[in-house]
Design a protein around this motif. Sequence first.
Motif, PDB file in Angstrom:
ATOM      1  N   VAL A 120       9.217  21.015  37.933  1.00  0.00           N
ATOM      2  CA  VAL A 120       9.324  20.229  36.474  1.00  0.00           C
ATOM      3  C   VAL A 120      10.230  21.157  35.793  1.00  0.00           C
ATOM      4  CG1 VAL A 120       7.378  21.695  35.482  1.00  0.00           C
ATOM      5  CG2 VAL A 120       7.625  19.235  34.749  1.00  0.00           C
ATOM      6  N   SER A 121      10.784  20.365  34.715  1.00  0.00           N
ATOM      7  CA  SER A 121      11.795  20.853  33.900  1.00  0.00           C
ATOM      8  C   SER A 121      10.944  21.584  32.612  1.00  0.00           C
ATOM      9  CB  SER A 121      12.640  19.758  33.022  1.00  0.00           C
ATOM     10  OG  SER A 121      13.477  19.191  34.159  1.00  0.00           O
ATOM     11  N   ALA A 122      11.206  22.847  32.371  1.00  0.00           N
ATOM     12  CA  ALA A 122      10.623  23.728  31.573  1.00  0.00           C
ATOM     13  C   ALA A 122      10.736  22.678  30.157  1.00  0.00           C
ATOM     14  CB  ALA A 122      11.067  25.029  31.182  1.00  0.00           C
ATOM     15  N   ASP A 123       9.657  22.790  29.254  1.00  0.00           N
ATOM     16  CA  ASP A 123       9.705  22.374  27.913  1.00  0.00           C
ATOM     17  C   ASP A 123       9.606  20.606  28.014  1.00  0.00           C
ATOM     18  OD1 ASP A 123       9.300  24.833  26.670  1.00  0.00           O
ATOM     19  OD2 ASP A 123      11.393  25.188  26.722  1.00  0.00           O
ATOM     20  N   SER A 124       9.597  20.013  29.222  1.00  0.00           N
ATOM     21  CA  SER A 124       9.472  18.615  29.174  1.00  0.00           C
ATOM     22  C   SER A 124       8.100  18.263  28.905  1.00  0.00           C
ATOM     23  CB  SER A 124       9.924  18.180  30.574  1.00  0.00           C
ATOM     24  OG  SER A 124       8.973  18.574  31.415  1.00  0.00           O
ATOM     25  N   PRO A 125       7.926  16.881  28.801  1.00  0.00           N
ATOM     26  CA  PRO A 125       6.780  16.245  28.506  1.00  0.00           C
ATOM     27  C   PRO A 125       5.767  16.434  29.775  1.00  0.00           C
ATOM     28  CG  PRO A 125       8.324  14.716  27.840  1.00  0.00           C
ATOM     29  CD  PRO A 125       8.953  15.607  28.459  1.00  0.00           C
ATOM     30  N   ALA A 126       6.288  16.536  31.122  1.00  0.00           N
ATOM     31  CA  ALA A 126       5.493  16.942  32.167  1.00  0.00           C
ATOM     32  C   ALA A 126       4.943  18.055  32.180  1.00  0.00           C
ATOM     33  CB  ALA A 126       6.193  16.470  33.319  1.00  0.00           C
ATOM     34  N   ALA A 127       5.857  19.145  31.586  1.00  0.00           N
ATOM     35  CA  ALA A 127       5.424  20.648  31.794  1.00  0.00           C
ATOM     36  C   ALA A 127       4.649  20.909  30.820  1.00  0.00           C
ATOM     37  CB  ALA A 127       6.796  21.366  31.304  1.00  0.00           C
ATOM     38  N   LYS A 128       4.449  20.266  29.430  1.00  0.00           N
ATOM     39  CA  LYS A 128       3.361  20.390  28.604  1.00  0.00           C
ATOM     40  C   LYS A 128       2.205  19.911  28.981  1.00  0.00           C
ATOM     41  CE  LYS A 128       6.175  22.040  25.459  1.00  0.00           C
ATOM     42  NZ  LYS A 128       6.335  23.525  25.501  1.00  0.00           N
ATOM     43  N   ALA A 129       2.410  18.838  29.832  1.00  0.00           N
ATOM     44  CA  ALA A 129       1.030  18.337  30.409  1.00  0.00           C
ATOM     45  C   ALA A 129       0.207  19.133  31.519  1.00  0.00           C
ATOM     46  CB  ALA A 129       1.160  16.858  31.271  1.00  0.00           C
ATOM     47  N   VAL A 130       1.106  19.702  32.053  1.00  0.00           N
ATOM     48  CA  VAL A 130       0.570  20.827  33.123  1.00  0.00           C
ATOM     49  C   VAL A 130       0.286  21.925  32.494  1.00  0.00           C
ATOM     50  CG1 VAL A 130       1.423  22.557  34.729  1.00  0.00           C
ATOM     51  CG2 VAL A 130       2.316  20.173  35.105  1.00  0.00           C
ATOM     52  N   GLU A 131       0.646  22.483  31.408  1.00  0.00           N
ATOM     53  CA  GLU A 131       0.275  23.663  30.769  1.00  0.00           C
ATOM     54  C   GLU A 131      -1.093  23.424  29.947  1.00  0.00           C
ATOM     55  OE1 GLU A 131       4.421  25.645  29.374  1.00  0.00           O
ATOM     56  OE2 GLU A 131       3.617  24.411  28.178  1.00  0.00           O
ATOM     57  N   SER A 132      -1.170  22.043  29.547  1.00  0.00           N
ATOM     58  CA  SER A 132      -2.561  21.529  29.175  1.00  0.00           C
ATOM     59  C   SER A 132      -3.681  21.726  30.051  1.00  0.00           C
ATOM     60  CB  SER A 132      -2.309  20.233  28.328  1.00  0.00           C
ATOM     61  OG  SER A 132      -3.666  19.757  28.006  1.00  0.00           O
TER      62      SER A 132
ATOM     63  N   LEU B 243      -7.403  20.285  41.930  1.00  0.00           N
ATOM     64  CA  LEU B 243      -6.303  20.765  41.031  1.00  0.00           C
ATOM     65  C   LEU B 243      -5.029  19.756  40.991  1.00  0.00           C
ATOM     66  CD1 LEU B 243      -5.284  22.763  38.918  1.00  0.00           C
ATOM     67  CD2 LEU B 243      -4.609  24.125  40.609  1.00  0.00           C
ATOM     68  N   VAL B 244      -4.541  19.482  42.394  1.00  0.00           N
ATOM     69  CA  VAL B 244      -3.374  18.554  42.470  1.00  0.00           C
ATOM     70  C   VAL B 244      -3.959  17.147  41.646  1.00  0.00           C
ATOM     71  CG1 VAL B 244      -2.285  17.093  44.011  1.00  0.00           C
ATOM     72  CG2 VAL B 244      -2.517  19.356  44.398  1.00  0.00           C
ATOM     73  N   GLY B 245      -5.071  16.807  41.988  1.00  0.00           N
ATOM     74  CA  GLY B 245      -5.385  15.477  41.162  1.00  0.00           C
ATOM     75  C   GLY B 245      -5.455  15.648  39.806  1.00  0.00           C
ATOM     76  N   ARG B 246      -5.902  16.630  39.247  1.00  0.00           N
ATOM     77  CA  ARG B 246      -5.942  16.851  37.609  1.00  0.00           C
ATOM     78  C   ARG B 246      -4.430  16.822  37.349  1.00  0.00           C
ATOM     79  NH1 ARG B 246      -8.777  22.027  37.007  1.00  0.00           N
ATOM     80  NH2 ARG B 246      -8.237  21.744  34.907  1.00  0.00           N
ATOM     81  N   LEU B 247      -3.808  17.676  38.084  1.00  0.00           N
ATOM     82  CA  LEU B 247      -2.205  17.886  37.585  1.00  0.00           C
ATOM     83  C   LEU B 247      -1.570  16.539  37.673  1.00  0.00           C
ATOM     84  CD1 LEU B 247      -1.478  20.993  38.921  1.00  0.00           C
ATOM     85  CD2 LEU B 247      -1.652  20.787  36.800  1.00  0.00           C
TER      86      LEU B 247
ATOM     87  N   LEU C  24      -3.668  23.575  32.803  1.00  0.00           N
ATOM     88  CA  LEU C  24      -4.028  24.978  33.359  1.00  0.00           C
ATOM     89  C   LEU C  24      -4.558  26.033  32.137  1.00  0.00           C
ATOM     90  CD1 LEU C  24      -0.741  25.474  35.418  1.00  0.00           C
ATOM     91  CD2 LEU C  24      -3.114  24.704  36.137  1.00  0.00           C
ATOM     92  N   GLY C  25      -4.043  25.584  30.830  1.00  0.00           N
ATOM     93  CA  GLY C  25      -4.508  26.184  29.891  1.00  0.00           C
ATOM     94  C   GLY C  25      -3.493  27.432  29.587  1.00  0.00           C
ATOM     95  N   ILE C  26      -2.589  27.702  30.271  1.00  0.00           N
ATOM     96  CA  ILE C  26      -1.592  28.674  30.035  1.00  0.00           C
ATOM     97  C   ILE C  26      -0.248  28.133  29.792  1.00  0.00           C
ATOM     98  CG2 ILE C  26      -2.876  30.211  31.434  1.00  0.00           C
ATOM     99  CD1 ILE C  26      -1.128  29.474  33.984  1.00  0.00           C
TER     100      ILE C  26
ATOM    101  N   GLU D 170      -5.199  33.784  33.499  1.00  0.00           N
ATOM    102  CA  GLU D 170      -6.290  32.769  33.764  1.00  0.00           C
ATOM    103  C   GLU D 170      -6.771  32.761  35.211  1.00  0.00           C
ATOM    104  OE1 GLU D 170      -7.882  31.064  31.335  1.00  0.00           O
ATOM    105  OE2 GLU D 170      -6.789  32.116  29.894  1.00  0.00           O
ATOM    106  N   GLU D 171      -7.748  31.793  35.731  1.00  0.00           N
ATOM    107  CA  GLU D 171      -8.183  31.554  37.091  1.00  0.00           C
ATOM    108  C   GLU D 171      -6.914  31.134  37.969  1.00  0.00           C
ATOM    109  OE1 GLU D 171     -11.111  28.309  38.481  1.00  0.00           O
ATOM    110  OE2 GLU D 171     -12.104  30.122  38.497  1.00  0.00           O
ATOM    111  N   VAL D 172      -6.198  30.271  37.243  1.00  0.00           N
ATOM    112  CA  VAL D 172      -5.131  30.074  38.103  1.00  0.00           C
ATOM    113  C   VAL D 172      -3.826  30.611  37.639  1.00  0.00           C
ATOM    114  CG1 VAL D 172      -3.238  27.988  38.551  1.00  0.00           C
ATOM    115  CG2 VAL D 172      -5.735  27.481  38.259  1.00  0.00           C
ATOM    116  N   LYS D 173      -3.056  31.336  38.735  1.00  0.00           N
ATOM    117  CA  LYS D 173      -1.865  32.235  38.414  1.00  0.00           C
ATOM    118  C   LYS D 173      -0.553  31.258  38.561  1.00  0.00           C
ATOM    119  CE  LYS D 173      -5.130  35.429  38.641  1.00  0.00           C
ATOM    120  NZ  LYS D 173      -6.073  35.272  37.487  1.00  0.00           N
ATOM    121  N   ALA D 174       0.369  31.332  37.552  1.00  0.00           N
ATOM    122  CA  ALA D 174       1.453  30.709  37.635  1.00  0.00           C
ATOM    123  C   ALA D 174       2.690  31.809  37.734  1.00  0.00           C
ATOM    124  CB  ALA D 174       1.897  29.982  36.316  1.00  0.00           C
ATOM    125  N   LEU D 175       3.501  31.613  38.981  1.00  0.00           N
ATOM    126  CA  LEU D 175       4.599  32.675  39.069  1.00  0.00           C
ATOM    127  C   LEU D 175       5.906  31.663  39.417  1.00  0.00           C
ATOM    128  CD1 LEU D 175       2.949  33.927  42.654  1.00  0.00           C
ATOM    129  CD2 LEU D 175       2.439  34.533  40.268  1.00  0.00           C
TER     130      LEU D 175
END
Length: 197
Positions: free
Chosen positions: A41-53, A93-97, A55-57, A69-74
């Motif tokens: 995903v492109s950083a700072d895109s609407p999709a990235a913001k949706a993912v961050e929402s 998790l895939v479904g939610r994302l 994941l809570g990170i 958090e429980e989900v680690k992002a590398l």
Amino acid sequence: MTVDAPARFSPLADWQEAFGRLPAGFQVRELPFLTQLTLRVSADSPAAKAVESVLGIRLPSASRAELSEEVKALWLGPDEWLLVAPADTGAELVGRLRSAIGEEFATVTDVSAQRTVLSLRGGLTREILARGCALDLDPRVAPVGACYTTLLAQTGITLVVRAEAAASVWLLVRSSFAPYAAAWLVDAATEYGGGAG
């Protein structure tokens, strides 16, 4: 008629005894079957913001990992992250994302079978890794949360620093190369009193 789930085998199931004979300042443990999702995903895109929402990170920047958090992002690349979550949470998790991303441009792919995770701990960790990894793991250069894709003894790995002075790290290694990486770690520890003997 019910269909049983396929049997799952850890690539390092046979290495637990060897890991148990390592020196006191160096512990190795496999964390098998963790959920691993590649996110493009492109950083700072609407999709990235949706993912961050979801994941809570916040998705981490270059050469960093978000470990709180429980989900680690590398961070793996400019538009690529690896999301690491507890075992057997991939489908949910895939479904939610995907639901959160909607029609925005991003991909989420379950790659859990590609890699296994080795958890390394102890005061000898940095010294032993230095024998086969060109990275400088000094805390001033590689603080907690540092995340690098590199080589360990000619094996491609993703290394995540989880504690000060690299006293705790994760190594994510391709399943097919995991026995080689395990053998190298056990051998590298022999001069400190551990190993296969």
